[in-house]
Write a protein that holds these residues in place. Structure first.
Motif, PDB file in Angstrom:
ATOM      1  N   CYS A   6       0.862  -1.183   0.000  1.00  0.00           N
ATOM      2  CA  CYS A   6       0.000   0.000   0.000  1.00  0.00           C
ATOM      3  C   CYS A   6       0.898   1.232   0.000  1.00  0.00           C
ATOM      4  N   TYR A   8       0.462   3.913   1.174  1.00  0.00           N
ATOM      5  CA  TYR A   8       0.317   4.692   2.414  1.00  0.00           C
ATOM      6  C   TYR A   8       0.753   3.916   3.646  1.00  0.00           C
ATOM      7  N   CYS A   9       0.549   2.569   3.630  1.00  0.00           N
ATOM      8  CA  CYS A   9       0.808   1.775   4.834  1.00  0.00           C
ATOM      9  C   CYS A   9       1.986   0.824   4.688  1.00  0.00           C
ATOM     10  N   HIS A  59      -7.390  -0.286  -0.011  1.00  0.00           N
ATOM     11  CA  HIS A  59      -6.947  -0.915   1.231  1.00  0.00           C
ATOM     12  C   HIS A  59      -8.133  -0.955   2.213  1.00  0.00           C
ATOM     13  N   CYS A  63      -6.130   1.574   5.539  1.00  0.00           N
ATOM     14  CA  CYS A  63      -6.314   3.022   5.474  1.00  0.00           C
ATOM     15  C   CYS A  63      -7.495   3.419   4.589  1.00  0.00           C
TER      16      CYS A  63
HETATM   17 ZN   LIG Z   1      -3.119   1.474   3.367  1.00  0.00          ZN
END
Ligand SMILES: [Zn+2]
Lengths: 117, 984
Positions: A6, A8-9, A59, A63
Motif C-alpha cells: 500500500c 500509504y501503509c 486498502h 487506510c
Molecule cells: Zn493502506
C-alpha cells in the motif's frame, strides 16, 4: 495469496485489500453529450488481458485509500503501485517482465509442467 | 526399541504396539495384513507403503470424531485408540460388495458417464443410492468443535524436508543472519538415514551419531526455527507456502489445545529437499495384501523394528533393492527369491555377492507375472528368462519400480520438468520462483554428488558455513535402472486384474480402453479413467501410467507430459482451514443497545447482515408469527407502534463541497432544500439501477447526514469513498460512518404526536413547528438528540436519534408515557407489511439490480435539472426507456379470501392444464405479498412486463400446486392513497 505494498501503509497481506477493476477508465466529462454506445463502453466494458494489467485497489481493511497497481495477471506479481492521480508507468517499463509462468502459452491456461517441444 | 506396550483397537479387536508405531507398523507387528476393501471392486487390500504415499491402508479413527481416510501408514497409535476399516459391509472378511469385482465389466473406464444414462428417474432412485452404498471411502466425520489455529511466518529461507539434504542445507545456514524455517513432516529428522541402511558412516561416525550432533547444532542456532510433524501442502505463487502441523502425534486429542496448526509462510527463498517416492510395477493381482514397496518394507525394518515378513520375494528393476537385501540378511533373514528384470551382467557386483553369500534363489532377466491368493498373497508366478512360469510359495512380495523425485511442490510453484533418460523419471528443470531443489527431489540419486550440489546451489547466499562431510556408502553408489511399467501376464479368471491406480481401482486395461475410445490426451485420460484422482493422487503410480500410455501411443514420455499437480500435496482437514472462524467466531454478531429489552419482551430475532433484529414479539407462548404480526400491524394504525431502527446505516458527510457531492451521489436535487429538512433519496449505480435508498438530512450546505438500508451501510460508504477518491478528488468532502453512534427509534401511528409531546414535553410537535420531513436537535438530559419527522408506514411518524447509553431509558419512557394507547413494539416483519400496504419498496426485495427508478414510477425523485449524478446518463439509454420493461405494480386477489405467494409468476392465462406443452409466457414475478389486517385481504407487489399499462386489467398468479389466482392490477398504494394519515 500475495502481498501488496500500500503506498500509504506499506506491505500488507492481500486479504486486507479489494480489487477495483481496470484503472484509468475515466468517467466521461460530459455524459449527456456522448452516444449510448460510448457511455455503455464506459459503464460495462473492461479489458481482461493475460499479462500486464493496470488496475485499481483499495486498502479496505486498512487506510481505506484507493491506489493504482500494475499486476501481471498470469503470475499475480504486483510490479508497481502508485497513488491516484499519479502518471502511470509506461508499458515498456515491464517489457522484460516474464509474461506467463513457465510453459504456459500467452493466451489460454496451458497447465504444462513439461515444456512442450 | 521401547518396551512400553500401547494397546489400541482395530475393528473391535485389541492389539498391542510399540511407542512410536504407526497403525500400519503396529498391525504388521501383529501380522495383520488385510486392512480395507477397495473403492469400486471391494477387493481385499493391505499395507502397500510406509508413508504418506499410501493408496490402500486408509482407516477411520472412531475416537477422533470418526475421522475418515486416515493413512494407517502415517497416523501413530496411542493408548485407547479405536480404529476401523473402511468401505466394507457387513465386515472386512465377508464383504458383500465384492460382487462388484465379478460385475467389473460394467465398472470399466468412464463407467459413470456411460452406464447410468437411463431410464429416467433411475439415477436418483437406483444408481445413486447404490453407488453411494458400495463405492467410496470412509464415512463423514461427526460434527465437532475444532480448536485448530492459523500461524503466520515471514522468513528469508524455508527448507522443506529434514532429511539428509535438508539437514546439510540447514547446517550451512546455522548461526548466520538468515531467518530460516526448517520443516519436517515426520517426528524425527534424518529421512533416508533412518529409513534404510544405505549410509555406513558420515565423517567416520555412525550416521545416527552424526544426525544427533547435527540436530543439536541446528537447534542451538538462534536463526533456525524447527517445525516437526508438519507437512508442506501448498506452494503458491509469490513465494507463499502452506504447511499443516499435527500437534497430537502419538497422543489422544486434547480438548483444551489446538490439534492442528495451519502455517502460512511467506519466504524469500524456498529450498525443496523433500526427497523421492518409490513407484510400483503393475502385474496380475498387484493389489493383493502382502505386496509392498521394497523401500517401504525396509523402512519398517529400520525405523520401526518390525519385520513384515522374514522371507519375502523381492522384485526389482533397479539397483536400490541392494539395501533391502542387506537389511534383511543382516537381521538373519533370507528372502525366498530375488527377481531382477536386468541381465545378470548389468546387476551390481555387491548385490550378486550378497545373493551368492546367502544362497538366495536368484532370477535375473525375469519378472513377476502375477500372484495368487484370496485375501493375501500365497504364491507368486515368476516368468524366467527362458519365458517359463515358475511358482513360488510366499506370503510377501517386495516391489521396486524405481524412484520419482517428489516434484509435486516444485510443479505447484510452476517450475518446469524434464524427463531423465538414465533414471527414467521426471525431475525439476526450470524454476519459476526463487526455488532451490536439493538431493533426490532434484533428480540427484548420488550421495557423493550431494555435497557438491549443496555447495553450488547455495553459493548465492553470503556468509554461510563451510561444510565438511564425508560419506561411506553401503552397496552400489550409482543408481541404475531398466524401464518396466507392466509385466506380461497370462489371461486368467475375471478376478484377475492389473492395477495402475490402487485407490481408485483403475486397471491398465482401463487405460488402454480409454485411449481406444479417443482419450489420448493425458488430462482427458485422467478424468475419464479417474486415474490418480484419489486422495493419494497416484503418488506411487502416476508416472507408471504415463509410461504405459506413452507405449500405447508410441510417443516419447516427455511428449505425453504429466497431468497438472495441484495443491494440496495431501488432503488438508477442513477444520484446519477453518481455524478459529467457526461457530461463535464465524461471523460477528451485532446487537442494538436495546437488545436486552427485546429479549425480555420475547422478541424472535432475524439476522439482517450481522445484526440481530426483532422479527416480531411473541405476546404469549402460543401466539404464532402470523398472529403477532397481524396484531402489531393493526395496533400501529390504530394508536401507535415503535420499532428499533438502530441498525439503519448512518453516514455523516462534511466539507466545503458536501452539497455538490451529495447531488452527485443521489438522484434527487438537494440545492434548493432548506436546512433542517430531510428528503427520501435514491442512489443508483452508474448503470442506472437502484442501488440503495434512504433519507438525506441537510444540516447546512457543508454538512449532511444520510441513512442507508441496514444491509448496505458498508457498501454505500465504500461507494461514496470510491467516487470521492477516484473520480472527484478535487471535491472537498469527508465521510464517516456514524451508525453505531446513535440508537434510532421509529415511532409511528395516529397517536404518535401525543406520545412525543408527553415524552418531550418542552418540544412543540405541531404541524407548523414540526412539519413533515423536518428535523432538529434538542437537549435531552445532559446530551443531545435529533428528531426527524418521517414515515415508512404511511402513518404520522417520528425518528428519534439518541446516543446509545441513553437509549434504553428513553425507550422505556415511551412505554410509560403511553399506557393508555397500548403502544406496541413491532419487528421487521410488521414494518415490511406496513410499508407494503403503502407500496413502499424495499431495495433488494422489490428491486434486484435490474430495476431503474422509472420502473418503480419514482420519476419524481429524479433531479432532472441536475447536470449530472451517478447513473443519470444511463436513464436515457435506449434499453432503459423502452416501453415494455418490467415495472412495479400492485396486485389484489379478486377472491379476497385468497393469499398470494411471494416469488410466484404473474401470467396472462388462467389455466395451467397438465402436462404443460407450450412455454407459459411469464410477465414477471411477485416481489412482496402480505395479508393486510387493516384491509382484511392480501396485498402484493410485482414486477411485470409493461406493468404501467396493465394497471386496471386482470391477470393471474401461479400457485404452488399449479393452480392460478385471478388478481386485479392496481397502483402499488393500497391504503390512504392521498397520504393524509402521515400529514395528520
Ligand atoms: Zn493502506
Amino acid at each position: 495469496m500475495f502481498t501488496i505494498k500500500c503506498p500509504y501503509c506499506g506491505e500488507r497481506d492481500q486479504s486486507e485489500f479489494s480489487n477495483g477493476g481496470e484503472a484509468h477508465v475515466a468517467r466521461p466529462k460530459d455524459p449527456e453529450q456522448i452516444s449510448d454506445r460510448e457511455w455503455s463502453e464506459y459503464v460495462f466494458i473492461r479489458a481482461n488481458p493475460k499479462g500486464i494489467y493496470y488496475e485499481r485497489w483499495v486498502h479496505t481493511h486498512g487506510c481505506k485509500k484507493w491506489f493504482n497497481a500494475v499486476r501481471n495477471t498470469s503470475t499475480d506479481e504486483i510490479l508497481k503501485v502508485y497513488k491516484m492521480g499519479e502518471t502511470p508507468p509506461p508499458l515498456k517499463e515491464f517489457k522484460d517482465t516474464i509474461k506467463t509462468p513457465s510453459g504456459e502459452p500467452d493466451v489460454g491456461s496451458g497447465n504444462f509442467s513439461v515444456k512442450k517441444p | 526399541m521401547s518396551e512400553n506396550k500401547i494397546y489400541f483397537k482395530f475393528d473391535g479387536k485389541k492389539y498391542a504396539g510399540n511407542e512410536g508405531d504407526t497403525i500400519a507398523a503396529a498391525l504388521l507387528r501383529n501380522n495383520v495384513k488385510l486392512i480395507g476393501r477397495s473403492f469400486k471392486y471391494h477387493r481385499p487390500r493391505g499395507i502397500y507403503t510406509c508413508g504418506i504415499e499410501e493408496p490402500n491402508a486408509l482407516v477411520q479413527i472412531i475416537n477422533e470424531h470418526n475421522e475418515p481416510n486416515v493413512r494407517a501408514t502415517v497416523k501413530k497409535i496411542y493408548e485407547g485408540m479405536v480404529v476401523k476399516s473402511q468401505n466394507r459391509w457387513p465386515s472386512l472378511k465377508t464383504d458383500l460388495g465384492s460382487i462388484n469385482n465379478i460385475l467389473s465389466p460394467i465398472f470399466s473406464a468412464g463407467f459413470y458417464y456411460k452406464t447410468f444414462m437411463g431410464p429416467k428417474g433411475f439415477w436418483k432412485n437406483v444408481y445413486e443410492p447404490l453407488i453411494r452404498r458400495t463405492a467410496g471411502l470412509g464415512k463423514p466425520p461427526k460434527e465437532f468443535k475444532s480448536k485448530s489455529i492459523h500461524q503466520h511466518h515471514n522468513v528469508d529461507v524455508i527448507i522443506v524436508g529434514g532429511g539428509l539434504s535438508g539437514l546439510l542445507a540447514a547446517r550451512k545456514f546455522a548461526g548466520t543472519n538468515y531467518d530460516v524455517l526448517l520443516v519436517e513432516r515426520e517426528d524425527t529428522f534424518g529421512g533416508i538415514l533412518k529409513n534404510a541402511d544405505k549410509i555406513k558412516s558420515i565423517n567416520d561416525q555412525p550416521a545416527d551419531e552424526w544426525l544427533e550432533k547435527t540436530e543439536r547444532l541446528i537447534r542451538n542456532s538462534n536463526n533456525i526455527k524447527i517445525l516437526k510433524n508438519t507437512l508442506v501442502t501448498t506452494y503458491n505463487f509469490s513465494d507463499h507456502l502452506i504447511a499443516l502441523e499435527d500437534k497430537n502425534v502419538g497422543k489422544p486429542q486434547d480438548n483444551e489445545k489446538p490439534e492442528l496448526v495451519l502455517h502460512k509462510i511467506r519466504t524469500k527463498h524456498t529450498i525443496l529437499a523433500n526427497g523421492h517416492i518409490e513407484r510400483f510395477i503393475t502385474f496380475r493381482n498387484n493389489d493383493l495384501p502382502g505386496v509392498m514397496l521394497a523401500a517401504s518394507f525396509e523402512k519398517y525394518l529400520n525405523r520401526y523394528g518390525v519385520v513384515p515378513d522374514e522371507s519375502p520375494v523381492i522384485f526389482t528393476n533397479n539397483s536400490s533393492t541392494f539395501s533391502l537385501l542387506k537389511s534383511l540378511t543382516d537381521l538373519g533373514h533370507k528372502p525366498k527369491a530375488y527377481v531382477d528384470i536386468r541381465d545378470q551382467k548389468n546387476i551390481e557386483k555387491q548385490t550378486l555377492e550378497l545373493l551368492e553369500k546367502f544362497n538366495i534363489p536368484f532370477y535375473p532377466k525375469s519378472e513377476i507375472e502375477g500372484c495368487e491368493g484370496k485375501k493375501e498373497v500365497k504364491k507368486v508366478s515368476i516368468r524366467t528368462k527362458k519365458n517359463q512360469i515358475t511358482k513360488i510359495k510366499t506370503s510377501m512380495l517386495c516391489v521396486s519400480g524405481g524412484f520419482n523425485p517428489d516434484i509435486h511442490l516444485f510443479t505447484q510453484s510452476k517450475g518446469l520438468l524434464k524427463w531423465d533418460k538414465d533414471y527414467l523419471t521426471f525431475k525439476p528443470d526450470r524454476i519459476f520462483q526463487k526455488t532451490i531443489t536439493l538431493g533426490s527431489v532434484s533428480g540427484n540419486f548420488s550421495y557423493e554428488k550431494l555435497l557438491v550440489e549443496v555447495e553450488k546451489k547455495l553459493s548465492e547466499f553470503e556468509g554461510l558455513n563451510e561444510l565438511e562431510v564425508k560419506f561411506e556408502i553401503n552397496g552400489p553408489e550409482k543408481f541404475q535402472i531398466k524401464e518396466l511399467w507392466e509385466t506380461k501376464h497370462e489371461k486368467k479368471s475375471l478376478w484377475s486384474k492389473s492395477f495402475i491406480d490402487l485407490q481408485n481401482d483403475v486397471t491398465t486395461k482401463d487405460l488402454r480402453q480409454a485411449v481406444n475410445e479417443g482419450f489420448n490426451r493425458i488430462e482427458h485420460l485422467k478424468r475419464f479413467t479417474t486415474n490418480s484422482m484419489g486422495t493419494d493422487q497416484g503418488k506411487i503410480s502416476s508416472i507408471n501410467a504415463l509410461g504405459i500410455v506413452s507405449k500405447i501411443l508410441k510417443k516419447d514420455i516427455s511428449e505425453v507430459g504429466t497431468t497438472t499437480y495441484r495443491p494440496p500435496y495431501s488432503p488438508v482437514n477442513f477444520s484446519a482451514i477453518a481455524g478459529r472462524s467457526t461457530y461463535e467466531f464465524y461471523d460477528p454478531e451485532r446487537k442494538t443497545p436495546l437488545h436486552s429489552w427485546h429479549v425480555k419482551q420475547n422478541a424472535v430475532f432475524e439476522n439482517v447482515g450481522q445484526w440481530k433484529r426483532p422479527w416480531y414479539f411473541k405476546k404469549s407462548e402460543d401466539e404464532t408469527m402470523h398472529q403477532a404480526v397481524q396484531r402489531e400491524a393493526e395496533q400501529v394504525r390504530k394508536t401507535a407502534g415503535i420499532l428499533d431502527g438502530s441498525t439503519l446505516g448512518k453516514i455523516e458527510i462534511k466539507g466545503k463541497d458536501a452539497l455538490t457531492f451529495v447531488n452527485l451521489m443521489y438522484t434527487n436535487s438537494f440545492t434548493k432544500m432548506k436546512p433542517k429538512t430531510g428528503r427520501y433519496a435514491l442512489m443508483l449505480g452508474e448503470d442506472g439501477m437502484v442501488k440503495d435508498d434512504g433519507i438525506v438530512c441537510k444540516i447546512n450546505e457543508q454538512h449532511f447526514i444520510v441513512t442507508t438500508t441496514t444491509g448496505n451501510a458498508a457498501s454505500v460508504l465504500a461507494h461514496m469513498e470510491e467516487y470521492s477518491q477516484t473520480e472527484w478528488p478535487n471535491l472537498n468532502v469527508y465521510m464517516n460512518s456514524i451508525t453505531e453512534q446513535f440508537a434510532t427509534f421509529n415511532l409511528s401511528g395516529p397517536k404518535s404526536r401525543v406520545i412525543m409531546s408527553r415524552v418531550f414535553n418542552d418540544i412543540d410537535f405541531s404541524n407548523d413547528q414540526f412539519p413533515f420531513m423536518s428535523f432538529n436537535n434538542f437537549k435531552y438530559l445532559d446530551t443531545e438528540i435529533r428528531i426527524l419527522r418521517a414515515s415508512f408506514t404511511g402513518e404520522l411518524g417520528y425518528e428519534i436519534y439518541v446516543p446509545p447509553s441513553y437509549a434504553l431509558k428513553l425507550w422505556q419512557k415511551f412505554f410509560i408515557s403511553s399506557r393508555d394507547f397500548d403502544l406496541v413494539p413491532y419487528g421487521t416483519e410488521t414494518m415490511h407489511l406496513l410499508r407494503a400496504e403503502k407500496g413502499y419498496i424495499i431495495v433488494g426485495q422489490d428491486t434486484d439490480g435490474t430495476v431503474t427508478p422509472l420502473d418503480l414510477h419514482l420519476n419524481w425523485m429524479i433531479g432532472k435539472k441536475k447536470k449530472d449524478f451517478i447513473g443519470k446518463r444511463s436513464l436515457t439509454r435506449s434499453d432503459i426507456v423502452r416501453e415494455n420493461r418490467k415495472q412495479l405494480v400492485g396486485l389484489v386477489p379478486v377472491d379476497k379470501t385468497l393469499g398470494i405467494e411471494e416469488g410466484q409468476h404473474v401470467i396472462e392465462q388462467k389455466d395451467l392444464s397438465l402436462p404443460i406443452k407450450d412455454p407459459v409466457d411469464m410477465l414477471g414475478h411477485v416481489t412482496s405479498s402480505y395479508f393486510s389486517p387493516n384491509l382484511n385481504h392480501s396485498v402484493a407487489m410485482a414486477l411485470i412486463r409493461g406493468g404501467k399499462r396493465k394497471i386496471g386489467s386482470r391477470l393471474f398468479v401461479s400457485t404452488e400446486n399449479l393452480n392460478t389466482i385471478a388478481v386485479e392490477v392496481v397502483e402499488p398504494n393500497f391504503i390512504d392513497p392521498k397520504n393524509e394519515r402521515m400529514m395528520l
